[in-house]
Design an enzyme around this catalytic site. Structure first.
Site, PDB file in Angstrom:
ATOM      1  N   CYS A 134       0.834  -1.200   0.000  1.00 24.99           N
ATOM      2  CA  CYS A 134       0.000   0.000   0.000  1.00 24.99           C
ATOM      3  C   CYS A 134       0.870   1.252   0.000  1.00 24.99           C
ATOM      4  O   CYS A 134       0.622   2.198  -0.758  1.00 24.99           O
ATOM      5  CB  CYS A 134      -0.917  -0.017   1.218  1.00 24.99           C
ATOM      6  SG  CYS A 134      -2.095   1.349   1.276  1.00 24.99           S
ATOM      7  N   CYS A 135       1.908   1.264   0.848  1.00 24.49           N
ATOM      8  CA  CYS A 135       2.821   2.412   0.887  1.00 24.49           C
ATOM      9  C   CYS A 135       3.555   2.588  -0.433  1.00 24.49           C
ATOM     10  O   CYS A 135       3.788   3.713  -0.887  1.00 24.49           O
ATOM     11  CB  CYS A 135       3.826   2.246   2.022  1.00 24.49           C
ATOM     12  SG  CYS A 135       3.149   2.498   3.677  1.00 24.49           S
ATOM     13  N   CYS A 219      -1.197   7.720   7.655  1.00 23.42           N
ATOM     14  CA  CYS A 219      -2.520   7.451   7.109  1.00 23.42           C
ATOM     15  C   CYS A 219      -3.430   6.916   8.215  1.00 23.42           C
ATOM     16  O   CYS A 219      -2.992   6.224   9.128  1.00 23.42           O
ATOM     17  CB  CYS A 219      -2.419   6.434   5.975  1.00 23.42           C
ATOM     18  SG  CYS A 219      -1.622   7.090   4.484  1.00 23.42           S
ATOM     19  N   CYS A 222      -3.570   3.087   9.418  1.00 22.10           N
ATOM     20  CA  CYS A 222      -2.337   2.514   9.967  1.00 22.10           C
ATOM     21  C   CYS A 222      -1.723   3.352  11.084  1.00 22.10           C
ATOM     22  O   CYS A 222      -0.535   3.217  11.383  1.00 22.10           O
ATOM     23  CB  CYS A 222      -1.325   2.306   8.843  1.00 22.10           C
ATOM     24  SG  CYS A 222      -1.859   1.141   7.574  1.00 22.10           S
ATOM     25  N   CYS A 245       7.553   3.980   6.016  1.00 18.78           N
ATOM     26  CA  CYS A 245       6.643   3.786   4.893  1.00 18.78           C
ATOM     27  C   CYS A 245       7.363   3.313   3.645  1.00 18.78           C
ATOM     28  O   CYS A 245       6.762   2.703   2.768  1.00 18.78           O
ATOM     29  CB  CYS A 245       5.875   5.073   4.601  1.00 18.78           C
ATOM     30  SG  CYS A 245       6.890   6.434   4.008  1.00 18.78           S
TER      31      CYS A 245
END
Length: 261
Positions: A134-135, A219, A222, A245
């Site tokens: 995702c990062c 975010c 998280c 990240c």
């Protein structure tokens, strides 16, 4: 031999030398050793020592300090924000507040590639089972694209934030960039007391989530609250063996974790 025709265009030469080397970073660390952060910024920006430079900001808990310092020297320095689509609403409001309050004249929102998101995170839930992926999609790739036009970047990292940052120098090479981009950590030696004093001295607004127990803000999915006395970044990616990240993580050519898009 006749003179060359001045109207004939000379083929452009490709410059392959790195923009900065480790020797350059070492020289900058030596030159500005013991120099205050603002004096370093004023001298370096005034002399153009960093070339094309941008500030990468999360608009998080302590971001106002570095942004205020940079703006006090040159408000036209580009400021890059990774708009991941997963931020707290409070962070987006704080971003807008600071951009206006500090008079930042070249603020840029960076967005993930829409096609990549559709292909690799169509549900928007990749953070729940693959936070690294995702990062990569929402931070690493968009920032890598944006920084291709810059020779150097400012970060807000500080040694006290986590054990992974305690030994960072003020100037270092960006290991994610083979062309020798410089990474500058102006606040690396600052303490929490230094940060608090600067907020107070310049009447800077605080991120609204700080007083709610979020000393490090990423975010929304998280980021968790942190108990008093815990590592400020312990609320990030709770339950995962992940502390960064990826935009600050060294990436090597043979690294199996290197994102591919």
């Amino acid at each position: 031999m006749a003179d060359a025709d001045p109207d004939i265009r000379i083929r452009d030469r490709i410059v392959v030398a790195p923009r900065f080397t480790q020797a350059d970073a070492d020289a900058l660390n030596a030159r500005f050793d013991g120099v205050s952060t603002r004096d370093m910024l004023a001298t370096a920006l005034g002399e153009g020592l960093f070339g094309r430079v941008a500030a990468v900001s999360s608009f998080g808990a302590e971001s106002a300090v570095l942004l205020h310092l940079i703006a006090s020297v040159d408000r036209s320095v580009p400021v890059l924000f990774l708009e991941t689509g997963k931020h707290f609403p409070e962070t987006l409001a704080y971003r807008d507040l600071l951009v206006g309050r500090l008079g930042l004249t070249d603020f840029r929102d960076l967005h993930p590639d829409a096609a990549l998101l559709a292909a690799k995170d169509a549900t928007g839930l990749r953070w729940s089972y693959d936070p690294d992926g995702c990062c990569d999609l929402r931070k690493v790739e968009p920032l890598a694209r944006a920084l291709t036009g810059f020779d150097a970047s400012f970060t807000g990292r500080k040694a006290f934030q986590s054990v992974t940052r305690t030994a960072l120098p003020r100037f270092e090479l960006d290991t994610a960039d083979a062309a020798g981009r410089l990474k500058i950590n102006p606040l690396i030696t600052w303490t929490p007391a230094d940060i608090d004093a600067y907020f107070a001295e310049h009447a800077l607004p605080r991120h609204p989530l700080v007083e709610q127990g979020f000393p490090s803000i990423g975010c929304q999915p998280c980021t968790n609250r942190v108990k008093p006395g815990e590592d400020p970044r312990s609320g990030r990616w709770t339950g995962w063996e992940k502390v960064e990240c990826g935009i600050h993580k060294p990436l090597l050519d043979d690294d199996p974790n290197l994102p591919s898009f």
